[in-house]
Design a protein around this motif. Structure first.
Motif, short mmCIF file in Angstrom:
data_model
loop_
_atom_site.label_atom_id
_atom_site.label_comp_id
_atom_site.label_asym_id
_atom_site.label_seq_id
_atom_site.Cartn_x
_atom_site.Cartn_y
_atom_site.Cartn_z
N ARG A 38 0.82 -1.22 0.00
CA ARG A 38 0.00 0.00 0.00
C ARG A 38 0.85 1.27 0.00
O ARG A 38 0.51 2.25 -0.64
CB ARG A 38 -0.95 -0.02 1.21
N ALA A 66 -4.67 10.79 -1.59
CA ALA A 66 -3.54 9.88 -1.45
C ALA A 66 -2.51 10.43 -0.46
O ALA A 66 -1.97 9.69 0.36
CB ALA A 66 -2.89 9.61 -2.80
N ARG A 95 -4.88 13.26 -5.75
CA ARG A 95 -3.58 13.52 -5.12
C ARG A 95 -3.77 13.88 -3.64
O ARG A 95 -3.07 13.35 -2.77
CB ARG A 95 -2.85 14.64 -5.84
N GLU A 121 -3.96 10.01 3.08
CA GLU A 121 -3.85 8.63 3.55
C GLU A 121 -2.39 8.26 3.85
O GLU A 121 -2.10 7.65 4.87
CB GLU A 121 -4.42 7.67 2.50
N TYR A 122 -1.47 8.66 2.96
CA TYR A 122 -0.05 8.36 3.17
C TYR A 122 0.44 8.99 4.47
O TYR A 122 1.11 8.35 5.27
CB TYR A 122 0.77 8.86 1.99
N GLN A 132 1.99 1.84 -3.44
CA GLN A 132 0.83 2.20 -4.24
C GLN A 132 0.48 3.68 -4.07
O GLN A 132 0.24 4.39 -5.04
CB GLN A 132 -0.38 1.38 -3.78
N LEU A 133 0.46 4.11 -2.81
CA LEU A 133 0.13 5.52 -2.54
C LEU A 133 1.17 6.45 -3.15
O LEU A 133 0.82 7.49 -3.72
CB LEU A 133 0.02 5.75 -1.03
N ILE A 159 0.50 6.69 -6.82
CA ILE A 159 -0.67 7.54 -7.08
C ILE A 159 -0.29 9.01 -6.94
O ILE A 159 -0.65 9.84 -7.78
CB ILE A 159 -1.83 7.17 -6.13
N ILE A 160 0.42 9.34 -5.88
CA ILE A 160 0.84 10.72 -5.65
C ILE A 160 1.72 11.22 -6.79
O ILE A 160 1.52 12.31 -7.32
CB ILE A 160 1.55 10.86 -4.29
#
Length: 84
Positions: free
Chosen positions: A3, A48, A45, A51-52, A6-7, A10-11
């Motif tokens: 994860r 993400a 963005r 969450e990160y 993944q984040l 995405i960012i």
């Protein structure tokens, strides 16, 4: 892919898309489709990064929430963390 990676992906991808779209909007400021795309990528963005930051710590110094002390310089820097 875990994860965290993944984040980060995405960012990175959303950031690139925003930069590219911003350049397009410099010459096409009234393009509704580009404006909608920019808003969509900005939301992706932002979510993400949120969450990160909650799970792995801040990516940017602007993401630090100084409750009792300044924590940006504690621990490894984002580029020094394992799996970045």
């Amino acid at each position: 892919m875990n994860r965290k990676k993944q984040l980060r992906q995405i960012i990175d991808q959303a950031s690139f898309a925003l930069d590219d779209c911003r350049l397009f909007l410099d010459t096409h400021p009234n393009c509704r489709e580009a404006l909608e795309y920019f808003e969509k990528m900005e939301k992706i963005r932002h979510q993400a990064i949120k969450e990160y930051t909650m799970q792995y710590g801040p990516i940017l110094a602007y993401d630090v929430t100084p409750a009792n002390e300044w924590i940006w310089n504690q621990g490894p820097m984002p580029w020094e963390r394992e799996g970045c």
